[in-house]
Design a protein around this motif. Structure first.
Motif, short mmCIF file in Angstrom:
data_model
loop_
_atom_site.label_atom_id
_atom_site.label_comp_id
_atom_site.label_asym_id
_atom_site.label_seq_id
_atom_site.Cartn_x
_atom_site.Cartn_y
_atom_site.Cartn_z
N PHE A 170 0.86 -1.19 0.00
CA PHE A 170 0.00 0.00 0.00
C PHE A 170 0.89 1.24 0.00
N VAL B 253 -4.33 2.07 -3.26
CA VAL B 253 -4.53 0.64 -3.03
C VAL B 253 -4.96 -0.03 -4.34
N VAL C 158 -4.85 -5.46 3.62
CA VAL C 158 -4.80 -4.04 3.25
C VAL C 158 -6.16 -3.39 3.46
N ILE D 85 -11.09 -2.75 -2.68
CA ILE D 85 -9.78 -3.41 -2.56
C ILE D 85 -9.96 -4.91 -2.68
#
Length: 381
Positions: free
Chosen positions: A77, A327, A340, A380
């Motif tokens: 990230f 991301v 993440v 994500i």
């Protein structure tokens, strides 16, 4: 649409709910990028590990490095204080605006008085047009009458009207008097590619275009409206890398000035100036005043913000910015992708944004802003 920055308990509770479950297998993440949100990221490392079982490292290397590393898939990230719009950006990378805070004008003057500076004066100082602390423009900014604005708040959040504008609780008539020293101003700027610099130079160009005549840039020297290597600037206008670097150098240099996240002032014994907004009021950079400014901004479907530097809202601090978490929507390692997502959600949650961030001067996200950030985090994968 307008967005608000201070927490609404129901919304942030939802964000927190995204990260409370402990994964079956802990993941070690690696991040890099903007130095601006680094203090908050580091402060949230331990509670994130406790809440999720995951861990991470973060290299505070600047927004430019963060964008480059995201291009090359170096790490998991990345953070950038400016939108990544270059052709090198991978199609699967998205912006999640998860951190908000003010840029502080930090200075090393010996007086206990609070320094106040207008946009045109700030532009004059950093462009090299204003070279001494007792310049008439600085004297004028600091010997005047104005209103100190106090916003109506509830449970620490700014109360807004039906249009989404913050409600003023009271105006306090204030008069300042400050005898400025007859000393040369030492300017310290960010030498690395920086989202903070891009936001700062954008503020200067939009707020004082006749003084700061060049467009924003991530590299300060690119946006500098003149010859930074002119004889009169050499040794007086100097660069340093990262927020840490500029604040440390300014802390060692009497009569200096720089720009960085406000919490770098304490460790380096620097003072934080108040900024005079378009309503003519000198405003301290706080979570409330920054949130009031950011509530005047617009946010697009990609999470990228456009700030209203022309706003005449009475008590706003006009140097507020967001830091985007870059991301991926197509991680090859789906276990890392989940981790993440957990981290991004945790940064938005009260356990990070409020419990750690408020004391550091960061703004807690809420309302439409939080909802948009959550929508982006959900992508994500």
């Amino acid at each position: 649409m307008k967005v608000s920055m201070l927490a609404k308990s129901a919304a942030v509770a939802l964000a927190f709910g995204l990260v409370t479950s402990t994964p079956a297998h802990a993941v070690d993440l690696s991040g890099s990028g903007a130095s601006f949100p680094a203090l908050l990221i580091e402060a949230c490392k331990a509670p994130f590990a406790t809440a999720s079982g995951h861990s991470f490292t973060y290299a505070s290397s600047g927004s430019g490095a963060g964008r480059t590393n995201s291009d090359k898939s170096i790490g998991d990230f990345w953070f950038s204080d400016a939108a990544h719009t270059a052709a090198t950006k991978r199609a699967s990378i998205i912006h999640a605006p998860v951190v908000a805070a003010p840029i502080g004008i930090l200075h090393n003057l010996p007086s206990r008085n609070t320094l106040s500076l207008s946009a045109s004066t700030i532009a004059g100082i950093f462009s090299g047009a204003i070279t001494r602390w007792n310049d008439p423009a600085i004297v004028r900014d600091n010997n005047r009458a104005y209103d100190k604005i106090v916003y109506k708040t509830k449970n620490g959040a700014v109360v807004k009207d039906s249009k989404g504008d913050p409600i003023v609780a009271k105006k306090i008539a204030t008069t300042t008097r400050y005898t400025l020293p007859d000393k040369p101003i030492k300017v310290v700027y960010r030498s690395d590619s920086s989202g903070t610099t891009e936001n700062f130079t954008n503020y200067l160009n939009k707020s004082a275009p006749t003084v700061w005549t060049k467009a924003k840039a991530a590299v300060f020297t690119t946006s500098f409206p003149g010859n930074i290597n002119a004889p009169e600037n050499l040794g007086r206008i100097v660069g340093a890398s990262s927020s840490t670097g500029v604040s440390q150098l300014a802390g060692k240099t009497p009569y200096s000035i720089t720009f960085a996240e406000v919490n770098y002032a304490v460790a380096n014994k620097l003072k934080v100036a108040h900024v005079i907004n378009n309503a003519g009021n000198a405003v301290e950079p706080t979570s409330v005043t920054t949130s009031a400014f950011l509530s005047q901004a617009s946010i697009d479907a990609n999470g990228i913000m456009s700030f209203d530097y022309a706003t005449k809202e009475a008590g706003v601090y006009t140097l507020g910015i967001v830091s985007y978490m870059l991301v991926d929507t197509a991680y090859t390692d789906k276990t890392k992708a989940a981790a993440v997502k957990s981290l991004a959600s945790f940064i938005l949650s009260p356990a990070c944004a409020k419990d750690k961030g408020e004391a550091l001067g960061f703004s807690v996200l809420d309302g439409a802003f939080l909802k948009k950030a959550q929508e982006l985090v959900a992508k994500i994968g």
